[in-house]
Enzyme design. Structure first.
Site, PDB file in Angstrom:
ATOM      1  N   LYS A   1       0.809  -1.231   0.000  1.00  0.00           N
ATOM      2  CA  LYS A   1       0.000   0.000   0.000  1.00  0.00           C
ATOM      3  C   LYS A   1       0.842   1.282   0.000  1.00  0.00           C
ATOM      4  CE  LYS A   1      -4.235  -1.754   2.087  1.00  0.00           C
ATOM      5  NZ  LYS A   1      -5.248  -1.513   3.111  1.00  0.00           N
TER       6      LYS A   1
ATOM      7  N   GLY B   1     -16.882  -5.677  10.853  1.00  0.00           N
ATOM      8  CA  GLY B   1     -15.951  -5.166   9.847  1.00  0.00           C
ATOM      9  C   GLY B   1     -16.287  -5.524   8.408  1.00  0.00           C
TER      10      GLY B   1
HETATM   11  N1  LIG Z   1     -12.840  -4.216   7.557  1.00  0.00           N
HETATM   12  C1  LIG Z   1     -11.969  -3.760   6.667  1.00  0.00           C
HETATM   13  O1  LIG Z   1     -12.302  -3.509   5.495  1.00  0.00           O
HETATM   14  C2  LIG Z   1     -10.547  -3.524   7.083  1.00  0.00           C
HETATM   15  C3  LIG Z   1      -9.729  -2.649   6.336  1.00  0.00           C
HETATM   16  C4  LIG Z   1      -8.401  -2.428   6.764  1.00  0.00           C
HETATM   17  C5  LIG Z   1      -7.934  -3.089   7.901  1.00  0.00           C
HETATM   18  N2  LIG Z   1      -8.748  -3.939   8.593  1.00  0.00           N
HETATM   19  C6  LIG Z   1      -8.263  -4.630   9.804  1.00  0.00           C
HETATM   20  O2  LIG Z   1      -7.808  -3.633  10.710  1.00  0.00           O
HETATM   21  C7  LIG Z   1      -6.726  -4.124  11.489  1.00  0.00           C
HETATM   22  C8  LIG Z   1      -5.570  -3.116  11.447  1.00  0.00           C
HETATM   23  O3  LIG Z   1      -5.106  -2.952  10.127  1.00  0.00           O
HETATM   24  P1  LIG Z   1      -3.995  -1.845   9.774  1.00  0.00           P
HETATM   25  O4  LIG Z   1      -3.780  -1.939   8.306  1.00  0.00           O
HETATM   26  O5  LIG Z   1      -4.337  -0.549  10.376  1.00  0.00           O
HETATM   27  O6  LIG Z   1      -2.707  -2.448  10.539  1.00  0.00           O
HETATM   28  P2  LIG Z   1      -1.434  -1.677  11.114  1.00  0.00           P
HETATM   29  O7  LIG Z   1      -1.161  -0.446  10.344  1.00  0.00           O
HETATM   30  O8  LIG Z   1      -0.374  -2.727  11.243  1.00  0.00           O
HETATM   31  O9  LIG Z   1      -1.882  -1.216  12.609  1.00  0.00           O
HETATM   32  C9  LIG Z   1      -2.090  -2.187  13.616  1.00  0.00           C
HETATM   33  C10 LIG Z   1      -2.643  -1.507  14.876  1.00  0.00           C
HETATM   34  O10 LIG Z   1      -2.898  -2.547  15.852  1.00  0.00           O
HETATM   35  C11 LIG Z   1      -2.184  -2.228  17.053  1.00  0.00           C
HETATM   36  N3  LIG Z   1      -1.778  -3.470  17.731  1.00  0.00           N
HETATM   37  C12 LIG Z   1      -1.249  -4.582  17.163  1.00  0.00           C
HETATM   38  N4  LIG Z   1      -0.992  -5.517  18.109  1.00  0.00           N
HETATM   39  C13 LIG Z   1      -1.381  -4.955  19.299  1.00  0.00           C
HETATM   40  C14 LIG Z   1      -1.373  -5.406  20.649  1.00  0.00           C
HETATM   41  N5  LIG Z   1      -0.912  -6.633  20.972  1.00  0.00           N
HETATM   42  N6  LIG Z   1      -1.852  -4.585  21.622  1.00  0.00           N
HETATM   43  C15 LIG Z   1      -2.321  -3.340  21.308  1.00  0.00           C
HETATM   44  N7  LIG Z   1      -2.342  -2.854  20.043  1.00  0.00           N
HETATM   45  C16 LIG Z   1      -1.881  -3.653  19.055  1.00  0.00           C
HETATM   46  C17 LIG Z   1      -1.003  -1.418  16.575  1.00  0.00           C
HETATM   47  O11 LIG Z   1      -0.454  -0.691  17.661  1.00  0.00           O
HETATM   48  P3  LIG Z   1       1.094  -0.161  17.594  1.00  0.00           P
HETATM   49  O12 LIG Z   1       1.053   1.102  16.782  1.00  0.00           O
HETATM   50  O13 LIG Z   1       1.446   0.065  19.010  1.00  0.00           O
HETATM   51  O14 LIG Z   1       1.882  -1.261  16.944  1.00  0.00           O
HETATM   52  C18 LIG Z   1      -1.682  -0.520  15.531  1.00  0.00           C
HETATM   53  O15 LIG Z   1      -2.412   0.509  16.153  1.00  0.00           O
HETATM   54  C19 LIG Z   1      -6.384  -5.496  10.907  1.00  0.00           C
HETATM   55  O16 LIG Z   1      -7.006  -6.463  11.726  1.00  0.00           O
HETATM   56  C20 LIG Z   1      -7.037  -5.492   9.533  1.00  0.00           C
HETATM   57  O17 LIG Z   1      -7.436  -6.779   9.103  1.00  0.00           O
HETATM   58  C21 LIG Z   1     -10.039  -4.153   8.209  1.00  0.00           C
END
Ligand SMILES: NC(=O)c1ccc[n+]([C@@H]2O[C@H](COP(=O)([O-])OP(=O)(O)OC[C@H]3O[C@@H](n4cnc5c(N)ncnc54)[C@H](OP(=O)(O)O)[C@@H]3O)[C@@H](O)[C@H]2O)c1
Length: 281
Positions: free
Chosen positions: A68, A242
């Site tokens: 991305k 979601g």
């Molecule tokens: N429904 C949809 O269409 C859709 C679209 C996009 C994404 N999603 C989902 O959204 C989620 C996040 O995606 P993203 O692209 O934003 O990922 P990302 O950029 O990697 O961000 C991950 C987030 O999760 C937090 N996190 C991860 N492990 C954690 C833990 N053990 N304790 C507390 N916080 C934790 C991270 O905190 P830190 O900053 O501290 O690491 C960060 O805020 C995924 O599950 C993805 O599948 C869904």
């Protein structure tokens, strides 16, 4: 004969993507002679792939992990919001220029509007858990929709602080453990962390402080009912899973590539739900 329009989703790996199921459903429903395929692209092959995009006969496509941000740097970005996000999930041509945009935030807002029609973003106090890419896309769009205040709790506080620098003083960064403090003044609570996803630890937050009118949304969609949504339903709060965001984020791309704005319907949801739950319809 009408030429077949071809779109794709690129990623590495890409086997898990549900986008072909989604777009395939719409192609069939609207009788469009097009196709939509998964294309695995290694990070080291990305530039060559983008240069050859048109030559492959593609009219556009989706971009998923880990491309991305890299794609954002290599295509033309025309909308100011996507320029602020630093990541794209949708590719399309404008004249002969390959352009990128982000539709995740749009998908989130459209999903809440469809599933909780009386919820209004204008003036809303929103609490977001997580400050990653999805959180960033959602914040950009809900600010445009008029959100009054967005509290962002994140494990790494610096990432939430960066969102305030990028989006302004309506974004209030806070330490992860402080999220419960703001629940009494929250109209919409959104989980954008990967906690609660299959194979990850559950998200544990005590929802007792949320007012009865609050809406709770989890953008994680595998499983469809996350521990957060179960806890919200136990309190009789309205919930949004979601899957709506996943379906709605696909709408603008399909419209650009195939010329019809597709509808998000219960039939499409049933198809994706069955796929997520490993059932056949
Ligand atoms: N429904 C949809 O269409 C859709 C679209 C996009 C994404 N999603 C989902 O959204 C989620 C996040 O995606 P993203 O692209 O934003 O990922 P990302 O950029 O990697 O961000 C991950 C987030 O999760 C937090 N996190 C991860 N492990 C954690 C833990 N053990 N304790 C507390 N916080 C934790 C991270 O905190 P830190 O900053 O501290 O690491 C960060 O805020 C995924 O599950 C993805 O599948 C869904």
């Amino acid at each position: 004969m009408i030429a077949k329009r071809q779109a794709c989703v690129i990623g590495w790996p890409i086997d898990h993507s549900r986008s072909p199921l989604l777009h395939g459903f719409w192609l069939e429903k609207y009788g469009i002679p097009g196709r939509y395929d998964r294309i695995p692209v290694r990070p080291e092959d990305l530039s060559d792939f983008l240069h050859g995009f048109r030559a492959r006969g593609l009219v556009g496509g989706n971009v998923t992990l880990p491309h991305k941000e890299a794609v954002f740097r290599q295509v033309t970005v025309r909308d100011p919001l996507t320029a602020k996000l630093g990541a794209v999930n949708t590719l399309y041509f404008e004249d002969d220029t390959l352009c990128g945009t982000s539709t995740d935030g749009y998908g989130f807002v459209a999903s809440i509007e469809q599933e909780v029609p009386d919820f209004t973003f204008s003036g809303a106090r929103v609490t977001i858990l997580g400050a990653g890419g999805a959180s960033r896309s959602i914040i950009g769009v809900i600010l445009e929709a008029g959100a009054q205040k967005i509290s962002v709790a994140n494990r790494s506080l610096a990432r939430a602080e960066q969102l305030r620098s990028d989006f302004g003083p309506q974004v209030i960064p806070m330490e992860w453990g402080r999220a419960e403090d703001v629940l009494p003044g929250t109209d919409l609570l959104v989980n954008t962390t990967s906690l609660g996803m299959a194979g990850k630890a559950p998200l544990t937050i005590d929802l007792a402080g949320l007012p009865g009118h609050a809406v709770v949304s989890d953008i994680v969609y595998v499983p469809l009912t996350t521990p957060l949504l179960t806890a919200a339903r136990a309190r009789n709060l309205r919930t949004v899973d979601g899957l709506g965001m996943l379906m709605h984020q696909a709408v603008p791309g399909f419209e650009r590539w195939f010329g019809i704005r597709p509808e998000v319907t219960p039939e499409l949801r049933a198809l994706l739900e069955a796929d997520i739950e490993g059932r056949r319809l």
